[in-house]
Design a protein around this motif. Structure first.
Motif, PDB file in Angstrom:
ATOM      1  N   LYS A  86       0.838  -1.205   0.000  1.00  0.00           N
ATOM      2  CA  LYS A  86       0.000   0.000   0.000  1.00  0.00           C
ATOM      3  C   LYS A  86       0.872   1.255   0.000  1.00  0.00           C
ATOM      4  CE  LYS A  86      -3.441   2.240   2.960  1.00  0.00           C
ATOM      5  NZ  LYS A  86      -4.246   2.083   4.177  1.00  0.00           N
ATOM      6  N   TYR A  87       2.045   1.143   0.592  1.00  0.00           N
ATOM      7  CA  TYR A  87       2.964   2.276   0.655  1.00  0.00           C
ATOM      8  C   TYR A  87       4.022   2.217  -0.439  1.00  0.00           C
ATOM      9  CZ  TYR A  87       0.543   3.330   4.909  1.00  0.00           C
ATOM     10  OH  TYR A  87      -0.452   3.653   5.805  1.00  0.00           O
ATOM     11  N   ILE A  95      10.196   1.478   2.932  1.00  0.00           N
ATOM     12  CA  ILE A  95       9.179   2.485   3.239  1.00  0.00           C
ATOM     13  C   ILE A  95       9.808   3.625   4.038  1.00  0.00           C
ATOM     14  CG2 ILE A  95       7.002   2.912   4.458  1.00  0.00           C
ATOM     15  CD1 ILE A  95       6.252   0.025   3.844  1.00  0.00           C
ATOM     16  N   TYR A  99       5.889   7.120   7.390  1.00  0.00           N
ATOM     17  CA  TYR A  99       4.674   6.314   7.280  1.00  0.00           C
ATOM     18  C   TYR A  99       4.555   5.246   8.363  1.00  0.00           C
ATOM     19  CZ  TYR A  99       4.392   8.454   2.669  1.00  0.00           C
ATOM     20  OH  TYR A  99       4.328   9.357   1.642  1.00  0.00           O
ATOM     21  N   ASP A 102       1.334   5.283  10.456  1.00  0.00           N
ATOM     22  CA  ASP A 102       0.177   4.832   9.682  1.00  0.00           C
ATOM     23  C   ASP A 102       0.190   3.313   9.515  1.00  0.00           C
ATOM     24  OD1 ASP A 102      -0.688   7.468   9.355  1.00  0.00           O
ATOM     25  OD2 ASP A 102       0.462   7.720   7.504  1.00  0.00           O
ATOM     26  N   ILE A 103       1.364   2.768   9.318  1.00  0.00           N
ATOM     27  CA  ILE A 103       1.483   1.319   9.160  1.00  0.00           C
ATOM     28  C   ILE A 103       1.071   0.622  10.456  1.00  0.00           C
ATOM     29  CG2 ILE A 103       3.126  -0.572   8.833  1.00  0.00           C
ATOM     30  CD1 ILE A 103       4.611   1.305   6.871  1.00  0.00           C
ATOM     31  N   ASN A 106      -2.652   0.626  10.645  1.00  0.00           N
ATOM     32  CA  ASN A 106      -3.197  -0.388   9.741  1.00  0.00           C
ATOM     33  C   ASN A 106      -3.043  -1.780  10.328  1.00  0.00           C
ATOM     34  OD1 ASN A 106      -1.986   1.379   6.813  1.00  0.00           O
ATOM     35  ND2 ASN A 106      -3.970   1.508   7.769  1.00  0.00           N
TER      36      ASN A 106
END
Length: 113
Positions: A86-87, A95, A99, A102-103, A106
């Motif tokens: 997704k990233y 990555i 992020y 956010d990971i 998720n």
């Protein structure tokens, strides 16, 4: 694919695995330190605590790797891979650190189906 490229891929995979194992060990040690000695737990200690305001602390790759490794071991490998992709990456190490928060969010939302 050349043998050297294969060896480099294996070495990178082993390094990633070692980082994951270290992060899990660190998390386990932190849990032991937080729990202190193994006294019986009272009702007051099991009640949920008020959530503190989130801080802007820097999340480390090892922390994210430990959470994703835990989810993967729980049978959610495909979902973990989806989060990474997704990233825009094939591997977690690709990555950008911005992020990581956010990971983690998720990953917390993942449920084994």
């Amino acid at each position: 694919m050349s043998k050297i490229k294969l060896l480099l891929d294996v070495a990178e995979g082993m390094h990633s695995l070692a980082d994951s194992i270290q992060a899990v060990c660190d998390a386990m040690l932190d849990g032991e330190l937080l729990n202190g000695n193994e006294e019986s737990t009272t009702l007051e200690e099991t009640e949920p605590k008020k959530k503190e305001k989130p801080t802007n602390r820097k999340i480390k790759l090892e922390e994210v790797r430990a959470v994703l490794a835990e989810k993967s071991q729980a049978g959610m490998t495909a979902k973990v891979r989806e989060i990474i992709q997704k990233y825009g990456a094939e591997r977690l190490s690709e990555i950008e650190p911005k992020y990581y928060g956010d990971i983690l969010k998720n990953a917390e939302e993942l449920k084994n189906e």
